[in-house]
Design an enzyme around this catalytic site. Structure first.
Site, short mmCIF file in Angstrom:
data_model
loop_
_atom_site.label_atom_id
_atom_site.label_comp_id
_atom_site.label_asym_id
_atom_site.label_seq_id
_atom_site.Cartn_x
_atom_site.Cartn_y
_atom_site.Cartn_z
N GLU A 224 0.73 -1.06 0.10
CA GLU A 224 0.22 -0.07 -0.08
C GLU A 224 0.89 1.19 0.09
OE1 GLU A 224 -2.26 0.42 3.66
OE2 GLU A 224 -1.09 -1.07 4.42
N LYS A 226 2.63 4.64 1.42
CA LYS A 226 3.00 5.18 2.59
C LYS A 226 2.49 6.64 2.30
CE LYS A 226 6.72 5.46 6.01
NZ LYS A 226 6.36 6.80 6.69
N ARG A 231 1.14 9.01 11.64
CA ARG A 231 0.66 7.62 12.20
C ARG A 231 -0.22 7.98 13.58
NH1 ARG A 231 3.36 2.74 12.51
NH2 ARG A 231 2.05 1.03 12.83
N ARG A 246 2.07 8.37 17.64
CA ARG A 246 3.24 7.31 17.43
C ARG A 246 3.93 7.11 18.96
NH1 ARG A 246 7.63 6.09 13.09
NH2 ARG A 246 9.10 6.66 14.88
N GLU A 271 -3.58 6.57 9.22
CA GLU A 271 -2.76 7.84 8.94
C GLU A 271 -3.73 8.97 9.09
OE1 GLU A 271 1.06 8.92 7.35
OE2 GLU A 271 0.52 7.15 8.48
N LYS A 393 9.19 -0.10 4.93
CA LYS A 393 8.99 0.76 4.20
C LYS A 393 10.03 1.30 3.16
CE LYS A 393 10.90 3.36 8.04
NZ LYS A 393 10.92 4.43 9.14
#
Length: 529
Positions: A224, A226, A231, A246, A271, A393
């Site tokens: 998916e 980023k 976050r 986070r 997100e 990532k």
């Protein structure tokens, strides 16, 4: 108060992480209640004392010190709390005992702002120089001692002999001075989080390196985008909603529009973004207008409407899903958010199973307004921390420009003797205009070299800041650049850092503002690839 002051004094000069942990654990072992709980809250930034304005502190200094000497000293030292702590003229007779930390905090929480100077003067009279410095740092929210909220929670877990992940989950469910946590550490029950909108420590991804690829089968991973936001977890139980960053910090108050729209029962990972006029994610600088605010105006809510793009489900009603594989959690997430609802939608998966196409999409990320790609193993359970292998990532490459050093500011902690915070600019016609500020990306030896250059090329001083003769060029790496009416250049960089020092490059050859303007990002494309 004195024990807390000694803790801060030790932390600010302690360079190692383990050393800081030992200092905090020793404080927890020896400070009385509720001082130790309030001390932890101060370190984690969870105390709301109303704070005193620097102007009030300066007026207090003028009343007790020679004003000319004070401002000359302040200009040299560069730190208001340190200067006043050393110069404060207390009573000639023997002062009272130092105030306990709880007395200071409870009194400040109940006192009107107009009484703060009077209260502060009385406490300063009862403290030594270290205590005065700590009090001033506390009351001005200036505790920059190299301790994050997570480090403080780690120290508590180590001192208490409790699992850090359990401490992270329980922490947001109690308030300073954390009596239930200390009761738990003494052998009592863990604070109940089952029926509360509790924080769950995040699972994090590792950077994907080209050397990793031969050992990985792309078919094992969901892919998916980023997204270029922040976050968050959104937890909701029995009608109460909380939003966690986070770091575990509670940011609920800054996003009432998201809170009002939450109508599920459970906890999701996603997100936080701002929506543009077409309903798509806006550039990050739009979200930045909403961050770190105690209150959000109605105009701000209208101009920068926030929403959450969900990509994992951690709890569904009372059921904890973290031990289930990602494939199962994703199906449960799709059942909840497959149909978009107000302020919430589903992060789409990209159907890819070969590295070449992934590389093409990753190269397109900047044009689409994305940070890159995320890869998550279909069979991965949700575990705290950054385990190697389950999630990766694959971020886009940074941008770079050559910019000229304009101002340098003294650092904090072990850098307090060095000019380590740098403001730099690029050319607009025949003048240099600031475009960013950075304080990392260089070695200790390079820091010493830059510090010597700053001192030798200073043209003016403003407290802890020095203006310098244009001459030193930095290659600055940054993630993106956005319009910003708050900056003279009209632009603001995201995540700038010093990539290298261009001792070899004449400052007249640094980049121009037009170069940065061409890099300003538009809103992301609507399709998902």
């Amino acid at each position: 108060m004195q024990r807390f002051a000694d803790l801060l004094d030790g932390l600010v000069t302690m360079p190692s992480r383990n050393g800081k942990l030992r200092l905090i654990e020793d404080y927890l072992a020896h400070a009385p209640d509720p001082d130790r709980g309030y001390g932890l809250a101060a370190l984690t930034g969870e105390l709301d004392l109303g704070t005193a304005k620097p102007k009030a502190i300066r007026e207090l200094a003028e009343a007790r010190c020679d004003p000319v000497l004070f401002y000359l000293s302040y200009d040299y030292v560069g730190d208001l709390a340190e200067t006043l702590a050393l110069m404060w003229q207390g009573p000639e007779d023997t002062p009272e005992d130092p105030p306990p930390l709880w007395e200071v905090i409870d009194t400040l929480m109940a006192a009107p702002r107009t009484r703060i100077p009077e209260l502060l003067a009385g406490w300063l009279d009862r403290l030594d120089a270290t205590g005065r410095w700590a009090l001033l740092k506390l009351i001005t929210s200036g505790l920059r001692v190299g301790v994050s909220g997570r480090l403080a929670r780690t120290a508590f877990a180590g001192w208490a002999g409790l699992p850090l992940n359990d401490v992270e989950e329980a922490w947001p469910c109690v308030q300073p001075p954390y009596e239930p946590l200390f009761a738990w550490a003494a052998g009592g029950p863990k604070p109940e989080v089952r029926d509360m909108p509790a924080f769950r420590p995040f699972m994090l991804a590792n950077p994907l390196e080209e050397t990793d690829m031969p050992a990985l089968d792309p078919a094992d991973y969901a892919v998916e985008w980023k997204w270029d936001g922040i976050r968050v977890q959104v937890a909701r139980r029995f009608g109460e909603t909380r939003i966690f960053a986070r770091s575990g910090d509670d940011i609920t108050h800054a996003f009432p529009d998201v809170v009002e729209a939450a109508d599920f029962d459970g906890a999701l990972d996603g997100e936080l973004l701002v929506m543009d006029a077409s309903g798509e994610p806006a550039p990050f600088n739009h979200l930045q207008q909403r961050l770190n605010r105690k209150t959000v105006s109605a105009a701000m809510l209208r101009k920068y409407p926030a929403f959450v793009r969900a990509y994992d489900l951690l709890q569904d009603g009372p059921e904890d899903l973290r031990e289930h594989p990602f494939r199962h959690r994703r199906k449960r997430l799709e059942a909840l958010f497959g149909t978009p609802r107000d302020r919430f939608d589903l992060s789409p998966l990209i159907p890819l199973n070969d590295w070449s196409r992934m590389a093409e999409l990753r190269d397109e990320a900047r044009a689409r307004g994305m940070e890159g790609l995320m890869l998550k193993r279909w069979d991965s359970v949700y575990v705290p921390g950054r385990p190697k292998g389950p999630w990766f990532k694959w971020k886009r490459d940074p941008l770079t420009v050559d910019a000229v050093l304009l101002y340098a500011q003294r650092g904090h902690g072990k850098r307090s003797s060095f000019y380590s915070d740098y403001t730099f600019g690029v050319w607009r016609d025949d003048e240099l205009v600031p475009v960013g500020k950075a304080y990392f990306g260089f070695t200790d030896e390079e820091l010493r070299q830059i510090d010597r250059w700053v001192r030798a090329n200073t043209t003016d001083r403003f407290g802890p800041v020095r203006a310098v003769t244009p001459g030193l060029v930095f290659e600055v790496a940054f993630d993106s650049v956005h319009p910003s009416p708050r900056h003279k250049s009209g632009l603001a960089m995201r995540f700038p850092r010093i990539s290298r020092i261009r001792w070899d490059k004449p400052h007249a050859e640094a980049d121009r503002l037009e170069t940065l303007l061409k890099l300003v990002e538009a809103a992301p494309a609507a399709d998902g690839g």
